[in-house]
Design a protein around this motif. Structure first.
Motif, PDB file in Angstrom:
ATOM      1  N   ALA A 141      30.582  52.580  25.622  1.00 46.85           N
ATOM      2  CA  ALA A 141      31.531  51.968  26.801  1.00 46.85           C
ATOM      3  C   ALA A 141      31.121  50.562  26.812  1.00 46.85           C
ATOM      4  CB  ALA A 141      31.092  52.613  28.046  1.00 46.85           C
ATOM      5  N   VAL A 142      31.805  50.020  27.765  1.00 46.96           N
ATOM      6  CA  VAL A 142      31.454  48.197  28.061  1.00 46.96           C
ATOM      7  C   VAL A 142      30.615  48.387  29.220  1.00 46.96           C
ATOM      8  CG1 VAL A 142      32.400  46.209  28.652  1.00 46.96           C
ATOM      9  CG2 VAL A 142      33.655  47.668  26.963  1.00 46.96           C
ATOM     10  N   LEU A 143      29.497  47.929  29.406  1.00 46.57           N
ATOM     11  CA  LEU A 143      28.710  47.512  30.366  1.00 46.57           C
ATOM     12  C   LEU A 143      28.816  46.286  30.753  1.00 46.57           C
ATOM     13  CD1 LEU A 143      25.079  49.057  29.005  1.00 46.57           C
ATOM     14  CD2 LEU A 143      26.901  49.984  30.259  1.00 46.57           C
ATOM     15  N   PHE A 144      28.900  45.997  32.222  1.00 49.52           N
ATOM     16  CA  PHE A 144      29.147  44.673  32.665  1.00 49.52           C
ATOM     17  C   PHE A 144      27.848  44.331  33.592  1.00 49.52           C
ATOM     18  CE2 PHE A 144      31.601  47.602  35.287  1.00 49.52           C
ATOM     19  CZ  PHE A 144      31.552  46.908  36.419  1.00 49.52           C
ATOM     20  N   ASN A 145      27.686  42.918  33.889  1.00 47.81           N
ATOM     21  CA  ASN A 145      26.845  42.624  34.983  1.00 47.81           C
ATOM     22  C   ASN A 145      27.708  42.288  36.051  1.00 47.81           C
ATOM     23  OD1 ASN A 145      25.422  40.397  36.187  1.00 47.81           O
ATOM     24  ND2 ASN A 145      24.228  40.203  34.636  1.00 47.81           N
ATOM     25  N   LYS A 146      27.337  43.037  37.129  1.00 43.70           N
ATOM     26  CA  LYS A 146      28.119  43.104  38.412  1.00 43.70           C
ATOM     27  C   LYS A 146      27.836  41.685  39.246  1.00 43.70           C
ATOM     28  CE  LYS A 146      27.973  47.680  39.674  1.00 43.70           C
ATOM     29  NZ  LYS A 146      27.309  48.749  40.558  1.00 43.70           N
ATOM     30  N   ASP A 147      26.881  40.987  38.888  1.00 43.86           N
ATOM     31  CA  ASP A 147      26.411  39.818  39.665  1.00 43.86           C
ATOM     32  C   ASP A 147      27.527  38.730  39.058  1.00 43.86           C
ATOM     33  OD1 ASP A 147      24.586  40.657  41.601  1.00 43.86           O
ATOM     34  OD2 ASP A 147      22.968  39.702  40.605  1.00 43.86           O
ATOM     35  N   ILE A 148      27.468  38.680  37.783  1.00 44.67           N
ATOM     36  CA  ILE A 148      28.584  37.544  37.172  1.00 44.67           C
ATOM     37  C   ILE A 148      30.088  38.135  37.357  1.00 44.67           C
ATOM     38  CG2 ILE A 148      29.137  36.919  35.147  1.00 44.67           C
ATOM     39  CD1 ILE A 148      26.542  37.356  33.667  1.00 44.67           C
ATOM     40  N   PHE A 149      30.262  39.347  37.367  1.00 45.71           N
ATOM     41  CA  PHE A 149      31.618  39.743  37.771  1.00 45.71           C
ATOM     42  C   PHE A 149      32.252  39.397  39.186  1.00 45.71           C
ATOM     43  CE2 PHE A 149      33.724  43.041  34.947  1.00 45.71           C
ATOM     44  CZ  PHE A 149      33.354  42.436  33.856  1.00 45.71           C
ATOM     45  N   ALA A 150      31.049  39.376  40.250  1.00 38.47           N
ATOM     46  CA  ALA A 150      31.306  39.046  41.780  1.00 38.47           C
ATOM     47  C   ALA A 150      31.278  37.539  41.815  1.00 38.47           C
ATOM     48  CB  ALA A 150      30.103  39.520  42.285  1.00 38.47           C
ATOM     49  N   GLU A 151      30.697  37.054  41.017  1.00 39.59           N
ATOM     50  CA  GLU A 151      30.670  35.521  40.983  1.00 39.59           C
ATOM     51  C   GLU A 151      31.907  34.958  40.626  1.00 39.59           C
ATOM     52  OE1 GLU A 151      29.182  31.842  38.005  1.00 39.59           O
ATOM     53  OE2 GLU A 151      27.786  33.663  38.362  1.00 39.59           O
ATOM     54  N   VAL A 152      32.591  35.338  39.366  1.00 40.58           N
ATOM     55  CA  VAL A 152      33.888  35.191  39.101  1.00 40.58           C
ATOM     56  C   VAL A 152      34.937  35.615  39.889  1.00 40.58           C
ATOM     57  CG1 VAL A 152      35.295  35.094  36.986  1.00 40.58           C
ATOM     58  CG2 VAL A 152      32.844  35.031  36.722  1.00 40.58           C
ATOM     59  N   GLY A 153      34.771  36.600  40.457  1.00 43.63           N
ATOM     60  CA  GLY A 153      35.819  37.526  41.362  1.00 43.63           C
ATOM     61  C   GLY A 153      36.938  38.254  40.595  1.00 43.63           C
ATOM     62  N   VAL A 154      36.053  39.207  39.494  1.00 47.37           N
ATOM     63  CA  VAL A 154      36.707  40.111  38.807  1.00 47.37           C
ATOM     64  C   VAL A 154      36.167  41.523  38.804  1.00 47.37           C
ATOM     65  CG1 VAL A 154      37.638  38.401  37.243  1.00 47.37           C
ATOM     66  CG2 VAL A 154      35.300  39.640  36.680  1.00 47.37           C
ATOM     67  N   GLU A 155      37.007  42.538  38.589  1.00 39.47           N
ATOM     68  CA  GLU A 155      36.686  43.978  38.465  1.00 39.47           C
ATOM     69  C   GLU A 155      36.645  44.581  37.295  1.00 39.47           C
ATOM     70  OE1 GLU A 155      38.752  45.776  41.569  1.00 39.47           O
ATOM     71  OE2 GLU A 155      37.920  44.865  43.109  1.00 39.47           O
ATOM     72  N   ALA A 156      36.260  45.564  36.899  1.00 45.45           N
ATOM     73  CA  ALA A 156      36.351  46.295  35.674  1.00 45.45           C
ATOM     74  C   ALA A 156      37.761  46.605  35.493  1.00 45.45           C
ATOM     75  CB  ALA A 156      35.677  47.860  35.762  1.00 45.45           C
ATOM     76  N   PRO A 157      38.211  46.169  34.346  1.00 43.95           N
ATOM     77  CA  PRO A 157      39.667  46.210  33.721  1.00 43.95           C
ATOM     78  C   PRO A 157      40.199  47.589  33.697  1.00 43.95           C
ATOM     79  CG  PRO A 157      38.242  45.311  32.159  1.00 43.95           C
ATOM     80  CD  PRO A 157      37.483  45.562  33.174  1.00 43.95           C
ATOM     81  N   ALA A 158      41.233  47.922  33.833  1.00 44.68           N
ATOM     82  CA  ALA A 158      41.747  49.296  33.546  1.00 44.68           C
ATOM     83  C   ALA A 158      42.826  49.220  32.318  1.00 44.68           C
ATOM     84  CB  ALA A 158      42.666  49.826  34.865  1.00 44.68           C
ATOM     85  N   THR A 159      43.199  48.015  31.814  1.00 41.28           N
ATOM     86  CA  THR A 159      44.159  47.823  30.707  1.00 41.28           C
ATOM     87  C   THR A 159      43.717  46.822  30.095  1.00 41.28           C
ATOM     88  OG1 THR A 159      45.766  46.148  31.891  1.00 41.28           O
ATOM     89  CG2 THR A 159      46.157  48.522  32.330  1.00 41.28           C
ATOM     90  N   TRP A 160      44.451  46.820  28.737  1.00 41.39           N
ATOM     91  CA  TRP A 160      43.904  45.661  27.686  1.00 41.39           C
ATOM     92  C   TRP A 160      44.412  44.148  28.090  1.00 41.39           C
ATOM     93  CZ3 TRP A 160      40.747  45.321  23.727  1.00 41.39           C
ATOM     94  CH2 TRP A 160      40.659  44.413  23.101  1.00 41.39           C
ATOM     95  N   ALA A 161      45.529  44.224  29.076  1.00 42.31           N
ATOM     96  CA  ALA A 161      45.856  42.834  29.481  1.00 42.31           C
ATOM     97  C   ALA A 161      45.025  42.572  30.800  1.00 42.31           C
ATOM     98  CB  ALA A 161      47.333  43.029  30.282  1.00 42.31           C
ATOM     99  N   ASP A 162      44.271  43.397  31.514  1.00 38.13           N
ATOM    100  CA  ASP A 162      43.305  43.278  32.563  1.00 38.13           C
ATOM    101  C   ASP A 162      41.957  42.472  31.689  1.00 38.13           C
ATOM    102  OD1 ASP A 162      44.773  44.366  34.486  1.00 38.13           O
ATOM    103  OD2 ASP A 162      43.831  46.224  34.347  1.00 38.13           O
ATOM    104  N   LEU A 163      41.563  43.472  30.598  1.00 41.39           N
ATOM    105  CA  LEU A 163      40.665  42.714  29.792  1.00 41.39           C
ATOM    106  C   LEU A 163      40.445  41.393  29.425  1.00 41.39           C
ATOM    107  CD1 LEU A 163      37.742  43.670  28.738  1.00 41.39           C
ATOM    108  CD2 LEU A 163      38.921  44.138  26.536  1.00 41.39           C
TER     109      LEU A 163
END
Length: 410
Positions: A141-163
């Motif tokens: 799976a894709v692991l992600f850094n929650k702090d970095i995601f929060a800083e940038v203002g994004v969430e875990a993507p559900a589609t390729w376009a989201d990614l």
């Protein structure tokens, strides 16, 4: 006992002097997972306390050195007593040597006790007979850094376009989207397998049976997409030999890897609460959801399969108590349904996979002919070091030449 080691001579002398001190038995477990040495040592100590049999780990530094050791040992007529291996075709080839013990009784005990569903044994079986125990059953799976995601203002993507959107925002904010390297020589297949499955699952199946060539248009499309992602700056320096450490330190926002890496990241100071995970979205949204899985087996020589100490070690490993010690120490699950989930990320990921109705697909590594693994991965690595379509054409041609030669003899 077969190859049973006693404690040090000094302790043996102590036994002679005191007369009442029990001598522990010790069984050797060979593996190439040095990053789990500390966790395996904890399981070994717990096994000794529970059963009187200590599992002593004996690590090798690289996968290729380790494979050479096991293969030469078997060729000389003396297989290692207890050792880790790989599933799929690699396990089939190993069992074909006649040097590996079937583990029907160990699995019967585990299934009858309700610790494992019968279907789990299938991952470690050859011709319907189980020859391995799960060292771990991992999902990629894709692991992600929650702090970095929060800083940038994004969430875990559900589609390729989201990614793609997440990757663009990460890059714009000064963060590399993905950690990916050729460290240790085996990682080159990771993005190839994922992009192939996410664009053409039929091609993914056929590439492993010789029905589809590695220089076909279907494979070329994967390299084209992969090359474009490199050109967009999605990846860290592939030459780094600190992939885990760099991601744990915030060197990238996301990390495509097996869930076994969660414990390694935690041990490198990235707390569980700072991580999240999601299944890589399909590039083609019409493709049914799927998740890549691996089942890494522990196998026993025919001699060890008849040895009481090794059987005790095997039964402890498969028990809920053994699974809990291993899970807590390493972050890995062996599939024991009565054991505790090693961490909240795996619990959440499992729930997401169930909600998606994702099917399980074996890793490229387990499906590819074992004789080709090293050479093919080296080719993928060479592309990552020069991710151009010119290099991709050379890589595809080299891989297909090896692949065609293999299947011509089957």
């Amino acid at each position: 006992m077969i190859s049973l080691r006693k404690l040090a001579p000094a302790l043996c002398l102590g036994v002679a002097l005191q007369g009442t001190t029990a001598m522990a038995e010790e069984v050797l477990f060979y593996h190439d997972k040095g990053f789990w040495s500390e966790a395996l040592a904890k399981v070994g100590d717990a096994s000794e306390a529970a059963t009187g049999v200590k599992i002593a780990e004996s690590p090798y530094s690289s996968a290729e050195q380790y494979k050479a050791f096991v293969q030469s040992s078997i060729a000389s007529g003396k297989a290692p007593e207890m050792f880790s291996w790989w599933g799929g075709q690699s396990l089939n080839d190993l069992v074909a040597t006649g040097k590996i013990a079937p583990l029907d009784d160990v699995w019967k005990t585990a299934i009858d006790s309700g610790d494992f569903p019968a279907s789990t044994a299938d991952l470690f079986s050859v011709d319907g007979k189980p020859y391995g125990l799960p060292m771990h059953i991992g999902k990629w799976a894709v692991l992600f850094n929650k702090d970095i995601f929060a800083e940038v203002g994004v969430e875990a993507p559900a589609t390729w376009a989201d990614l793609e959107m997440v990757a663009e925002k990460l890059k714009a904010a000064g963060h590399t989207p993905f950690a990916a390297t050729v460290q240790d020589g085996w990682r080159g297949f990771i993005w190839f397998q994922e992009l192939l499955l996410r664009t053409n699952p039929d091609a993914y199946a056929k590439i492993h049976t010789g029905e589809l060539a590695y220089d076909s248009d279907e494979i070329r499309e994967v390299f084209q997409l992969w090359s474009e992602l490199f050109a967009k700056g999605w990846f860290t320096d592939v030459r780094s030999n600190r992939e885990i450490e760099d991601f744990a330190a915030g060197g990238a926002g996301m990390y495509l890897i097996g869930d076994w890496a969660i414990g390694l990241l935690e041990s490198n100071n990235l707390p569980i609460v700072k991580m999240g995970a999601f299944v890589m979205p399909n590039v083609d949204a019409s493709i049914p959801p799927a998740v890549i899985v691996e089942g890494s087996p522990i196998v026993f020589s025919t001699e060890a399969g008849q040895d009481e100490a090794y059987i005790k070690a095997a039964e402890y490993w498969m028990s809920a108590d053994g699974a809990n010690v291993w899970g807590a120490a390493s972050g890995n699950s062996i599939g024991n349904v009565n054991a505790e989930a090693p961490n909240e990320i795996l619990s959440s990921l499992d729930a997401s996979i169930n909600e998606m109705g994702a099917s399980a697909v074996l890793r490229w590594w387990e499906l590819v002919p074992a004789q080709l693994q090293g050479e093919l991965v080296a080719e993928f690595n060479s592309f990552m070091l020069d991710p151009t379509m010119e290099q991709a054409e050379a890589v595809m041609a080299n891989i297909q030449a090896l692949n065609a030669e293999y299947w011509a003899d089957q």
